[in-house]
Design a protein around this motif. Structure first.
Motif, PDB file in Angstrom:
ATOM      1  N   LEU A  74      -9.955   3.291   3.209  1.00  0.00           N
ATOM      2  CA  LEU A  74      -8.629   3.224   3.826  1.00  0.00           C
ATOM      3  C   LEU A  74      -8.723   2.702   5.262  1.00  0.00           C
ATOM      4  CD1 LEU A  74      -7.180   6.617   2.535  1.00  0.00           C
ATOM      5  CD2 LEU A  74      -6.432   4.328   1.843  1.00  0.00           C
ATOM      6  N   THR A  75      -9.752   3.143   5.981  1.00  0.00           N
ATOM      7  CA  THR A  75      -9.938   2.670   7.351  1.00  0.00           C
ATOM      8  C   THR A  75     -10.190   1.172   7.373  1.00  0.00           C
ATOM      9  OG1 THR A  75     -10.807   4.824   8.035  1.00  0.00           O
ATOM     10  CG2 THR A  75     -11.335   2.943   9.430  1.00  0.00           C
ATOM     11  N   ARG A  76     -10.985   0.682   6.433  1.00  0.00           N
ATOM     12  CA  ARG A  76     -11.261  -0.757   6.367  1.00  0.00           C
ATOM     13  C   ARG A  76     -10.005  -1.568   6.094  1.00  0.00           C
ATOM     14  NH1 ARG A  76     -16.754  -0.428   2.626  1.00  0.00           N
ATOM     15  NH2 ARG A  76     -18.157   0.322   4.290  1.00  0.00           N
ATOM     16  N   GLY A 118      -7.220  -0.881   7.456  1.00  0.00           N
ATOM     17  CA  GLY A 118      -6.383  -0.801   8.644  1.00  0.00           C
ATOM     18  C   GLY A 118      -5.615   0.488   8.832  1.00  0.00           C
ATOM     19  N   HIS A 119      -5.884   1.495   8.010  1.00  0.00           N
ATOM     20  CA  HIS A 119      -5.165   2.767   8.134  1.00  0.00           C
ATOM     21  C   HIS A 119      -5.884   3.694   9.113  1.00  0.00           C
ATOM     22  CE1 HIS A 119      -2.570   1.763   4.758  1.00  0.00           C
ATOM     23  NE2 HIS A 119      -3.652   1.434   4.060  1.00  0.00           N
ATOM     24  N   ASP A 120      -5.104   4.472   9.833  1.00  0.00           N
ATOM     25  CA  ASP A 120      -5.662   5.462  10.755  1.00  0.00           C
ATOM     26  C   ASP A 120      -5.704   6.815  10.054  1.00  0.00           C
ATOM     27  OD1 ASP A 120      -6.477   7.062  12.813  1.00  0.00           O
ATOM     28  OD2 ASP A 120      -4.656   6.829  14.030  1.00  0.00           O
ATOM     29  N   VAL A 121      -6.875   7.219   9.611  1.00  0.00           N
ATOM     30  CA  VAL A 121      -7.021   8.508   8.929  1.00  0.00           C
ATOM     31  C   VAL A 121      -7.750   9.522   9.808  1.00  0.00           C
ATOM     32  CG1 VAL A 121      -7.037   7.378   6.679  1.00  0.00           C
ATOM     33  CG2 VAL A 121      -9.217   7.888   7.818  1.00  0.00           C
ATOM     34  N   GLY A 122      -8.000   9.156  11.069  1.00  0.00           N
ATOM     35  CA  GLY A 122      -8.760  10.049  11.933  1.00  0.00           C
ATOM     36  C   GLY A 122     -10.243   9.943  11.638  1.00  0.00           C
ATOM     37  N   ARG A 123     -10.952  11.064  11.764  1.00  0.00           N
ATOM     38  CA  ARG A 123     -12.390  11.080  11.517  1.00  0.00           C
ATOM     39  C   ARG A 123     -12.675  10.913  10.033  1.00  0.00           C
ATOM     40  NH1 ARG A 123     -13.941  16.414  12.584  1.00  0.00           N
ATOM     41  NH2 ARG A 123     -16.054  15.777  12.091  1.00  0.00           N
ATOM     42  N   ALA A 178      -0.918  10.027   4.051  1.00  0.00           N
ATOM     43  CA  ALA A 178       0.027   8.956   4.348  1.00  0.00           C
ATOM     44  C   ALA A 178      -0.567   7.596   3.982  1.00  0.00           C
ATOM     45  CB  ALA A 178       0.406   8.985   5.829  1.00  0.00           C
ATOM     46  N   ALA A 179      -1.850   7.415   4.276  1.00  0.00           N
ATOM     47  CA  ALA A 179      -2.507   6.151   3.938  1.00  0.00           C
ATOM     48  C   ALA A 179      -2.628   5.991   2.431  1.00  0.00           C
ATOM     49  CB  ALA A 179      -3.883   6.089   4.595  1.00  0.00           C
ATOM     50  N   VAL A 180      -2.926   7.068   1.724  1.00  0.00           N
ATOM     51  CA  VAL A 180      -3.006   7.023   0.260  1.00  0.00           C
ATOM     52  C   VAL A 180      -1.676   6.574  -0.323  1.00  0.00           C
ATOM     53  CG1 VAL A 180      -3.128   8.497  -1.797  1.00  0.00           C
ATOM     54  CG2 VAL A 180      -4.865   8.702  -0.009  1.00  0.00           C
ATOM     55  N   LYS A 181      -0.602   7.121   0.183  1.00  0.00           N
ATOM     56  CA  LYS A 181       0.729   6.767  -0.320  1.00  0.00           C
ATOM     57  C   LYS A 181       1.020   5.283  -0.118  1.00  0.00           C
ATOM     58  CE  LYS A 181       5.592   7.965   0.335  1.00  0.00           C
ATOM     59  NZ  LYS A 181       6.526   8.889   1.039  1.00  0.00           N
ATOM     60  N   LYS A 182       0.680   4.759   1.051  1.00  0.00           N
ATOM     61  CA  LYS A 182       0.923   3.337   1.326  1.00  0.00           C
ATOM     62  C   LYS A 182       0.135   2.453   0.369  1.00  0.00           C
ATOM     63  CE  LYS A 182       2.031   3.931   6.231  1.00  0.00           C
ATOM     64  NZ  LYS A 182       1.597   3.674   7.629  1.00  0.00           N
ATOM     65  N   GLU A 183      -1.122   2.834   0.106  1.00  0.00           N
ATOM     66  CA  GLU A 183      -1.931   2.033  -0.808  1.00  0.00           C
ATOM     67  C   GLU A 183      -1.446   2.167  -2.243  1.00  0.00           C
ATOM     68  OE1 GLU A 183      -4.361  -0.281  -0.221  1.00  0.00           O
ATOM     69  OE2 GLU A 183      -3.640  -0.027   1.837  1.00  0.00           O
ATOM     70  N   GLN A 184      -1.003   3.336  -2.629  1.00  0.00           N
ATOM     71  CA  GLN A 184      -0.438   3.498  -3.971  1.00  0.00           C
ATOM     72  C   GLN A 184       0.780   2.598  -4.154  1.00  0.00           C
ATOM     73  OE1 GLN A 184       0.156   7.751  -3.769  1.00  0.00           O
ATOM     74  NE2 GLN A 184      -1.573   8.191  -5.108  1.00  0.00           N
ATOM     75  N   LEU A 185       1.627   2.545  -3.147  1.00  0.00           N
ATOM     76  CA  LEU A 185       2.804   1.678  -3.222  1.00  0.00           C
ATOM     77  C   LEU A 185       2.385   0.219  -3.326  1.00  0.00           C
ATOM     78  CD1 LEU A 185       5.101   3.395  -0.555  1.00  0.00           C
ATOM     79  CD2 LEU A 185       5.634   3.110  -2.986  1.00  0.00           C
ATOM     80  N   ARG A 186       1.415  -0.175  -2.516  1.00  0.00           N
ATOM     81  CA  ARG A 186       0.970  -1.567  -2.512  1.00  0.00           C
ATOM     82  C   ARG A 186       0.336  -1.961  -3.847  1.00  0.00           C
ATOM     83  NH1 ARG A 186      -3.608  -4.260  -1.568  1.00  0.00           N
ATOM     84  NH2 ARG A 186      -4.766  -2.333  -1.195  1.00  0.00           N
ATOM     85  N   ILE A 246      -9.763   5.187  -5.587  1.00  0.00           N
ATOM     86  CA  ILE A 246     -11.016   4.714  -4.989  1.00  0.00           C
ATOM     87  C   ILE A 246     -11.516   3.475  -5.719  1.00  0.00           C
ATOM     88  CG2 ILE A 246     -13.440   5.305  -4.585  1.00  0.00           C
ATOM     89  CD1 ILE A 246     -12.554   8.199  -4.173  1.00  0.00           C
ATOM     90  N   GLU A 247     -11.482   3.503  -7.054  1.00  0.00           N
ATOM     91  CA  GLU A 247     -11.937   2.350  -7.838  1.00  0.00           C
ATOM     92  C   GLU A 247     -11.102   1.122  -7.529  1.00  0.00           C
ATOM     93  OE1 GLU A 247     -14.510   1.907  -9.806  1.00  0.00           O
ATOM     94  OE2 GLU A 247     -15.250   3.948  -9.492  1.00  0.00           O
ATOM     95  N   ARG A 248      -9.785   1.312  -7.414  1.00  0.00           N
ATOM     96  CA  ARG A 248      -8.913   0.181  -7.135  1.00  0.00           C
ATOM     97  C   ARG A 248      -9.194  -0.394  -5.750  1.00  0.00           C
ATOM     98  NH1 ARG A 248      -4.061   0.543 -10.270  1.00  0.00           N
ATOM     99  NH2 ARG A 248      -3.332  -1.329  -9.163  1.00  0.00           N
ATOM    100  N   LEU A 249      -9.447   0.475  -4.798  1.00  0.00           N
ATOM    101  CA  LEU A 249      -9.723   0.008  -3.436  1.00  0.00           C
ATOM    102  C   LEU A 249     -11.100  -0.649  -3.333  1.00  0.00           C
ATOM    103  CD1 LEU A 249      -8.286   2.976  -1.323  1.00  0.00           C
ATOM    104  CD2 LEU A 249      -7.293   0.699  -1.613  1.00  0.00           C
ATOM    105  N   ARG A 250     -12.067  -0.160  -4.102  1.00  0.00           N
ATOM    106  CA  ARG A 250     -13.372  -0.796  -4.119  1.00  0.00           C
ATOM    107  C   ARG A 250     -13.267  -2.245  -4.554  1.00  0.00           C
ATOM    108  NH1 ARG A 250     -16.594   3.757  -7.553  1.00  0.00           N
ATOM    109  NH2 ARG A 250     -17.215   5.184  -5.878  1.00  0.00           N
ATOM    110  N   GLY A 251     -12.420  -2.478  -5.514  1.00  0.00           N
ATOM    111  CA  GLY A 251     -12.268  -3.836  -6.055  1.00  0.00           C
ATOM    112  C   GLY A 251     -11.547  -4.780  -5.147  1.00  0.00           C
TER     113      GLY A 251
END
Length: 418
Positions: free
Chosen positions: A369-371, A373-378, A389-397, A411-416
């Motif tokens: 998620l950080t890669r 561009g999302h700010d997830v903190g540490r 919040a970042a998960v929700k944005k990526e799910q929508l996208r 995770i699998e979808r983001l890896r790809g």
């Protein structure tokens, strides 16, 4: 988890200890906020003895009496175990269903109902004066210490001195230590009374010293504010503090509901509110299938474990739970427990088979998620508000169900897509 998030890390009864540790895993230490990333692995350079001399001067300048300073500080020593405990990263892959199942036991419900009956007059007085009903106070009293059975066994003053010396959160704990000394000066407690958790919290509903000093009340009229052994003071003080946090008298806080599969799940978000009438139009019902009240009271739909897990409508008073402890697991559990004390039925038996991410999976998800561009903190494996919040944005996208619940599939979808 401010008095915000309140981490209970005490070595007491198994259930109370579990409450404390899981709260940490959910991303919020009870009252103390987490240190900034730059201080996570800081090193102490000065000696404890030198720090103690300087602290004695600072506390005296803040108005602490010489007698109290001498009684508390003359034989004070550092507890390295407290520093180690504060720096230890703890992770529990507990889902909300598991968390709730362990902490909302039949015995705890029955004991709470007995306490409500035993102290009925005091609870009634507290609700009249502060607007906070008995079930809400009892929920916190139950989970924080099992009605005084599990307040911790450590010297709170030594813990506070150690944490104030440590470089991670020294400034905050210095304030707490001075507040604890002022509690002694005020005559509420003696140094020997201050036995509790490693994080410096006091009494049966685990107040930080600054909150004890500011919000504890003498409800039994004996001239002292005693949250260790006076049930009246515990009830009155907890009510006073909840009112301070913004409790709205006469309003609900949480109720279990059902929702249709075709709901726009992007609306299930604590940052989104709609009138109950709107949720009713969208097909949200009570857990038993009966209609929810259709009025203008604002509510959010909380889907802690996604659309297949338990669902709750949460109301403005739920914000008070998150002020007490920012862990969603803790806040929802103690809110649910309060509804049980108020007569609500047991939660539906769903969500047990919904998998939770492991620590490594959660860290990988945060990295991905950080890669993007999302700010997830540490990158710590703790699924907090930023990660959700970042998960929700990526799910929508990605065209997935946008219920903000992190899954291995995401995770699998983001890896790809790296």
């Amino acid at each position: 988890m401010r008095r915000t998030a309140r981490l209970r890390a005490c070595a007491f009864s198994a259930l109370a200890a579990l409450t404390a540790t899981i709260a940490l895993s959910a991303g919020a230490e009870a009252t103390p906020p987490p240190p900034s990333p730059s201080k996570m692995n800081c090193q102490n350079t000065g000696s404890f003895e030198s720090w103690l001399r300087n602290f004695r001067q600072e506390a005296a300048a803040a108005g602490v009496t010489r007698a109290t300073l001498s009684a508390v500080l003359d034989d004070m020593t550092l507890d390295q175990g407290i520093i180690a405990r504060d720096r230890r990263q703890t992770f529990f892959g507990q889902s909300f269903v598991d968390f709730r199942g362990k902490l909302v036991s039949r015995n705890r419900i029955q004991n709470g109902l007995r306490q409500m009956e035993r102290h009925r007059a005091t609870f009634a007085r507290a609700e009249k004066e502060y607007g906070v009903p008995a079930p809400v106070i009892t929920g916190f009293w139950a989970l924080e210490s099992d009605f005084g059975a599990g307040m911790g066994k450590l010297s709170v003053l030594r813990s506070l001195a150690t944490l104030a010396y440590d470089c991670r959160r020294g400034e905050m704990f210095t304030r707490e230590f001075i507040a604890a000394l002022k509690i002694i000066d005020r005559g509420d407690l003696k140094p020997s009374d201050m036995i509790g958790s490693w994080a410096g919290e006091l009494g049966q509903t685990q107040f930080l010293p600054t909150h004890y000093l500011a919000h504890a009340v003498d409800y039994d009229g004996d001239g002292r504010r005693d949250l260790f052994s006076s049930p009246a003071d515990v009830i009155g003080s907890t009510a006073a503090y909840l009112k301070h946090l913004g409790w709205r008298a006469g309003e609900p806080w949480l109720e279990e509901v059902r929702a249709p599969r075709n709901l726009n799940w992007a609306e299930a978000d604590l940052t989104i509110q709609h009138p109950r009438s709107q949720w009713a139009k969208w097909g949200v019902t009570r857990a038993d299938g009966k209609p929810i009240q259709s009025d203008g009271l604002q509510a959010s739909l909380l889907a802690l474990m996604g659309r297949d897990g338990p669902l709750f409508l949460v109301y403005p008073n739920f914000k008070v739970y998150l002020e007490w402890n920012q862990s969603l697991n803790y806040a929802t559990t103690v809110g649910y427990l309060a509804t049980r004390y108020a007569g609500a039925p047991e939660m539906r038996d769903i969500g047990k088979d919904i998998p939770s991410l492991s620590l490594d999976q959660a860290k990988e998800l945060q990295t991905l998620l950080t890669r993007r561009g999302h700010d997830v903190g540490r990158i710590d494996g703790i699924i907090g508000a930023g990660t959700r919040a970042a998960v929700k944005k990526e799910q929508l996208r990605l065209g997935m169900v946008a219920d903000a619940y992190p899954t291995a599939e995401l995770i699998e979808r983001l890896r790809g897509r790296q």
